[in-house]
Design a protein around this motif. Sequence first.
Motif, short mmCIF file in Angstrom:
data_model
loop_
_atom_site.label_atom_id
_atom_site.label_comp_id
_atom_site.label_asym_id
_atom_site.label_seq_id
_atom_site.Cartn_x
_atom_site.Cartn_y
_atom_site.Cartn_z
N GLU A 1 0.87 -1.18 0.00
CA GLU A 1 0.00 0.00 0.00
C GLU A 1 0.90 1.22 0.00
N MET A 2 0.65 2.09 -0.94
CA MET A 2 1.49 3.28 -1.11
C MET A 2 0.63 4.53 -1.11
N GLN A 3 1.28 5.63 -0.90
CA GLN A 3 0.61 6.92 -0.95
C GLN A 3 1.47 7.85 -1.80
N ARG A 4 0.81 8.53 -2.76
CA ARG A 4 1.53 9.51 -3.56
C ARG A 4 1.79 10.74 -2.72
N ASP A 5 2.68 11.58 -3.17
CA ASP A 5 3.01 12.80 -2.43
C ASP A 5 1.84 13.77 -2.35
N ASP A 6 0.79 13.57 -3.17
CA ASP A 6 -0.40 14.43 -3.10
C ASP A 6 -1.50 13.80 -2.24
N GLY A 7 -1.19 12.68 -1.55
CA GLY A 7 -2.13 12.06 -0.64
C GLY A 7 -2.96 10.93 -1.24
N VAL A 8 -2.94 10.73 -2.56
CA VAL A 8 -3.71 9.67 -3.19
C VAL A 8 -3.11 8.32 -2.77
N GLU A 9 -3.99 7.41 -2.33
CA GLU A 9 -3.53 6.09 -1.90
C GLU A 9 -3.64 5.09 -3.04
N LEU A 10 -2.62 4.26 -3.15
CA LEU A 10 -2.55 3.27 -4.21
C LEU A 10 -2.19 1.90 -3.62
N GLU A 11 -2.67 0.86 -4.29
CA GLU A 11 -2.24 -0.50 -3.97
C GLU A 11 -1.37 -0.96 -5.14
N LEU A 12 -0.18 -1.38 -4.83
CA LEU A 12 0.71 -1.94 -5.85
C LEU A 12 0.74 -3.44 -5.66
N ARG A 13 0.46 -4.15 -6.75
CA ARG A 13 0.50 -5.61 -6.73
C ARG A 13 1.34 -6.07 -7.92
N GLY A 14 2.11 -7.09 -7.67
CA GLY A 14 2.92 -7.65 -8.74
C GLY A 14 2.77 -9.16 -8.76
N THR A 15 2.72 -9.71 -9.96
CA THR A 15 2.54 -11.15 -10.12
C THR A 15 3.36 -11.63 -11.31
N PRO A 16 4.16 -12.68 -11.12
CA PRO A 16 4.86 -13.27 -12.27
C PRO A 16 3.85 -13.91 -13.22
N MET A 17 4.10 -13.82 -14.50
CA MET A 17 3.25 -14.43 -15.51
C MET A 17 3.97 -15.61 -16.13
N SER A 18 3.20 -16.49 -16.74
CA SER A 18 3.84 -17.58 -17.47
C SER A 18 4.57 -16.97 -18.66
N GLY A 19 5.61 -17.62 -19.07
CA GLY A 19 6.37 -17.11 -20.21
C GLY A 19 7.43 -16.12 -19.81
N GLY A 20 7.58 -15.85 -18.51
CA GLY A 20 8.65 -14.96 -18.06
C GLY A 20 8.26 -13.51 -17.87
N HIS A 21 7.07 -13.12 -18.28
CA HIS A 21 6.64 -11.73 -18.10
C HIS A 21 6.18 -11.51 -16.66
N TYR A 22 5.98 -10.24 -16.32
CA TYR A 22 5.58 -9.86 -14.97
C TYR A 22 4.54 -8.76 -15.08
N VAL A 23 3.47 -8.85 -14.31
CA VAL A 23 2.41 -7.83 -14.36
C VAL A 23 2.21 -7.27 -12.97
#
Length: 163
Positions: free
Chosen positions: A141-163
Amino acid sequence: RLAQAHAAVEEQRVEPGRRAALGWLGAAASLSLLTVAVVVHHAVRRRRAEVAAEGAYTLLRETLDDLHEGVVVLDREHRVEVWNRRFAELRGVEPAAIVRGMPLAELVRLGRALHARGREDAGAVAGVLPAVQQRREFFEEMQRDDGVELELRGTPMSGGHYV
């Protein structure tokens, strides 16, 4: 008469040669027409496949751009492969600022500063880099410098890519 007979024999000798030449010429013309027909057939099939691929790409691009979530896909070397407009908006940059092939480290530096929620560590977003490099899932969970809150999620994909 002997001369006429000789001329008739000569005519018969030449005629089969002419017939053979015409036969070869006809066969060559038929083969050329067949070759042209095959080339045209393959060109038409290829163009149809290109049109279908363009349609599929357009549909996927429109779908990605209409998502509410920001999405970025990285290749095996952790470079930007695909992203949507919402990702650029959430990062506070123009979509044109993100380019295909951009390294993840450069992408992280773009746009508004992000801070891990509840922490003062301005470099907390840098924790995303090891997760991606190790090809493991993450949630932050992150917050931008202007106060907007964001959720960052990362997941490996098949084939070597990442989303």
